[in-house]
Design a protein around this motif. Structure first.
Motif, short mmCIF file in Angstrom:
data_model
loop_
_atom_site.label_atom_id
_atom_site.label_comp_id
_atom_site.label_asym_id
_atom_site.label_seq_id
_atom_site.Cartn_x
_atom_site.Cartn_y
_atom_site.Cartn_z
N TYR A 313 0.83 -1.20 0.00
CA TYR A 313 0.00 0.00 0.00
C TYR A 313 0.87 1.25 0.00
N ILE A 314 1.95 1.20 0.79
CA ILE A 314 2.76 2.40 0.98
C ILE A 314 3.36 2.88 -0.34
N LYS A 315 3.74 1.93 -1.20
CA LYS A 315 4.35 2.39 -2.45
C LYS A 315 3.37 3.16 -3.34
N LEU A 316 2.09 3.02 -3.07
CA LEU A 316 1.10 3.79 -3.83
C LEU A 316 1.03 5.26 -3.38
N ILE A 317 1.39 5.50 -2.12
CA ILE A 317 1.22 6.87 -1.60
C ILE A 317 2.53 7.58 -1.29
N ARG A 318 3.64 6.86 -1.32
CA ARG A 318 4.93 7.48 -0.98
C ARG A 318 5.19 8.67 -1.90
N PRO A 409 -18.46 17.68 -4.76
CA PRO A 409 -18.03 18.89 -5.49
C PRO A 409 -16.53 18.89 -5.80
N LEU A 410 -15.72 18.38 -4.90
CA LEU A 410 -14.27 18.35 -5.17
C LEU A 410 -13.95 17.34 -6.26
N GLU A 411 -14.59 16.16 -6.17
CA GLU A 411 -14.36 15.13 -7.21
C GLU A 411 -14.70 15.69 -8.59
N ALA A 412 -15.81 16.46 -8.64
CA ALA A 412 -16.24 17.03 -9.92
C ALA A 412 -15.21 18.01 -10.47
N ARG A 413 -14.38 18.52 -9.58
CA ARG A 413 -13.33 19.45 -10.02
C ARG A 413 -11.99 18.75 -10.20
N GLY A 414 -12.03 17.44 -10.29
CA GLY A 414 -10.81 16.67 -10.59
C GLY A 414 -9.90 16.44 -9.40
N PRO A 444 -9.09 5.79 -3.50
CA PRO A 444 -9.28 6.67 -4.67
C PRO A 444 -8.11 6.59 -5.65
N LEU A 445 -6.89 6.41 -5.13
CA LEU A 445 -5.72 6.36 -6.01
C LEU A 445 -5.73 5.05 -6.81
N ARG A 446 -6.12 3.97 -6.12
CA ARG A 446 -6.18 2.68 -6.82
C ARG A 446 -7.28 2.71 -7.89
N ARG A 447 -8.40 3.36 -7.53
CA ARG A 447 -9.51 3.46 -8.49
C ARG A 447 -9.04 4.18 -9.75
N ASN A 448 -8.30 5.29 -9.55
CA ASN A 448 -7.81 6.03 -10.71
C ASN A 448 -6.85 5.21 -11.55
N ASN A 449 -5.98 4.45 -10.86
CA ASN A 449 -5.05 3.60 -11.61
C ASN A 449 -5.80 2.58 -12.44
N ASN A 450 -6.86 2.01 -11.83
CA ASN A 450 -7.66 1.02 -12.56
C ASN A 450 -8.32 1.64 -13.79
N LEU A 451 -8.86 2.88 -13.59
CA LEU A 451 -9.52 3.55 -14.71
C LEU A 451 -8.52 3.83 -15.83
N LYS A 458 -9.32 10.33 -19.33
CA LYS A 458 -9.98 11.64 -19.30
C LYS A 458 -10.88 11.78 -18.08
N LEU A 459 -11.48 10.67 -17.71
CA LEU A 459 -12.40 10.69 -16.58
C LEU A 459 -11.71 11.11 -15.29
N VAL A 460 -10.44 10.76 -15.17
CA VAL A 460 -9.77 11.04 -13.91
C VAL A 460 -8.83 12.22 -13.97
N LYS A 461 -8.42 12.60 -15.17
CA LYS A 461 -7.41 13.66 -15.21
C LYS A 461 -7.98 15.02 -15.56
N GLU A 462 -8.91 15.02 -16.48
CA GLU A 462 -9.37 16.31 -16.96
C GLU A 462 -10.40 16.90 -16.02
N GLU A 463 -10.24 18.15 -15.74
CA GLU A 463 -11.19 18.79 -14.83
C GLU A 463 -12.54 18.95 -15.52
N ALA A 464 -13.58 18.56 -14.79
CA ALA A 464 -14.91 18.66 -15.39
C ALA A 464 -15.29 20.13 -15.55
#
Ligand code: SF4
Length: 466
Positions: A313-318, A409-414, A444-451, A458-464
């Motif tokens: 887990y730690i290597k995902l957040i280091r 609201p924060l998620e919607a702003r990327g 949330p970080l693992r979810r983004n990696n999976n996406l 685009k779903l995870v990087k681009e600001e809505a």
């Protein structure tokens, strides 16, 4: 002109924001499950009822041990007799459920109309023959976790003193006998001899039973005996608390309980970092051992082993950064643990900060930052969420731990978020539960990696665009 330098000691700021947290009466949800022979009566308006119903919706199927006493206009204008109404309700509770204790939870309305719950309770409890604990866990508090604090502070008054009367002695002996039923005398005395000689220690904080057992066993390994927990599994087993007993809290939001135990019950508080994360758990055990002059054994290796098992887990957040908006008062302990995992933390927002009760944790946070070679976070009490959002835009943290209101609201702003309330309900204490904290923080970080792997970058990087 002088160069701006990164500070190595903690800085505190205070803003004038609102408290965007749940109402503290939600503590009923976990306390009624913890104290198995209790009944919670929330005295408030329809709003409180709706809130509780929503917060604990599923539990209507489980025949919960809580109810609402709904105030009416007549109560508010003091035309009705509070005493008679409460007596009727409590007698009904006694008849239907026969609990060992009824806990009255006062709400904003009872505060505002100055309903004298503390005055009514003693008379009523002697009349109906069931103890009544009065706690004012209303929405005027800072954080929703403080509901537990008010209930435990009120319950601390009800803890028995050393048994003097013969009758009570008999009763406690009977419980003892029952607990040791079927066990050989030698086994019992063998177990007693595993403990070192030290003054009685009572721990306070409501934790699920497996965590209670876990922490009890961790201390037992060092020869430290826990005389009791506040709250206990049953109200009838509340720990004996006498003058001079040592007490220690397992949660950072229990400052009122700590003060009550020190001032009213003349206990000595062991101010230690909280047993959250392997680093915190080790520091907590070490501090308790040091107070009792016990040399702790094998803690360094135990901690190292846990860190090893967390590496995945730690290597995902280091090297990533985390920002706390402030919600449940667990922020300092969680930030300290995540910094030890290799994260940086520019800001810890916290609704309320008792610097005396959290002193050991604050010192530990500072020490952790210095050892990890990262800047110490700025601690913002009562943060103004509007200002925080501006700072989040500037700092661009990889993860924001926030209350439910701001997550979407924060998620919607990327911006990646995690609900802070999840850390309140997860089992996060002790060595082995550190995995659960990281499981939540990295989701949330693992979810983004999976996406990303699915090519949905685009779903995870681009600001809505909103
Ligand atoms: S106690 Fe106050 S804040 Fe909580 S639900 Fe009732 S009215 Fe709302």
């Amino acid at each position: 002109m002088t160069l701006a330098q990164e500070s190595t000691s903690l800085q505190f700021e205070c803003e004038t924001g609102n408290y965007h947290t749940f109402c503290p009466i939600s503590c009923v949800a976990w306390l009624y499950q913890k104290i198995e022979d209790s009944f919670f009566l929330v005295i408030g308006t329809k709003t409180c009822g709706y809130f509780l119903q929503n917060a604990m919706g599923v539990m209507i199927f489980a025949e919960p041990r809580y109810a609402m006493a709904e105030l009416e206009e007549g109560d508010i204008s003091a035309q009705l007799k509070d005493y008679e109404e409460l007596k009727r309700l409590c007698l009904q509770i006694k008849r239907d459920r026969n609990p060992s204790v009824i806990v009255w939870i006062g709400t904003c309305t009872t505060e505002i109309i100055k309903m004298d719950l503390e005055g009514l309770a003693p008379k009523l409890e002697s009349e109906i023959g069931i103890p009544i604990v009065t706690a004012r866990a209303n929405g005027l508090d800072y954080a929703f976790t403080q509901g537990e604090d008010t209930v435990l502070a009120a319950m601390a008054h009800k803890c028995p003193k050393s048994v003097k009367e013969e009758e009570e002695k008999e009763e406690r002996n009977a419980i003892h006998k029952l607990l040791n039923f079927g066990r050989k005398k030698e086994d019992i005395s063998q177990e007693e001899s595993e403990y070192k000689e030290h003054p009685p220690l009572v721990l306070f904080g409501s934790l699920p039973d497996p965590v209670v057992t876990n922490l009890t066993l961790e201390l037992k390994k060092q020869g430290v005996k826990i005389s009791g927990w506040l709250p206990s599994k049953r109200y009838t087993e509340l720990p004996v608390i006498d003058e001079g007993y040592y007490v220690s809290g397992v949660n950072p939001f229990l400052s009122r309980t700590a003060t009550t135990l020190m001032r009213r019950r003349k206990c000595k508080l062991i101010g230690a970092p909280f047993p959250i994360g392997p680093d915190g758990t080790r520091a907590w055990i070490e501090k308790i051992c040091s107070v009792f002059n016990i040399e702790p054994q094998g803690l360094e290796e135990r901690e190292a082993k846990i860190w090893e098992s967390l590496e995945e887990y730690i290597k995902l957040i280091r090297g990533k950064s985390v920002f706390f908006m402030g919600d449940n008062l667990l922020e300092i302990s969680l930030a300290r643990f995540l910094i030890r995992c290799g994260m940086t933390c520019p800001e810890i927002g916290i609704p309320y900060m008792d610097k005396r009760y959290q002193k050991a944790e604050l010192d530990f946070l500072e020490k952790t930052c210095n050892e990890m070679g990262v800047p110490v976070p700025k601690i913002v009490e009562k943060p103004d969420n509007y200002n925080q959002i501006q700072r989040i835009y500037e700092l661009k943290p990889d993860l924001v731990i926030t209350g439910m209101a701001h997550a979407n609201p924060l998620e919607a702003r990327g911006i990646n978020t995690k609900w802070s309330v999840e850390f309140t309900f997860a089992q996060i204490h002790g060595f082995t539960n550190a995995r659960d904290i990281l499981e939540l923080a990295t989701r949330p970080l693992r979810r983004n990696n999976n996406l990303k792997e699915l090519g949905w970058e685009k779903l995870v990087k681009e600001e809505a665009k909103i």
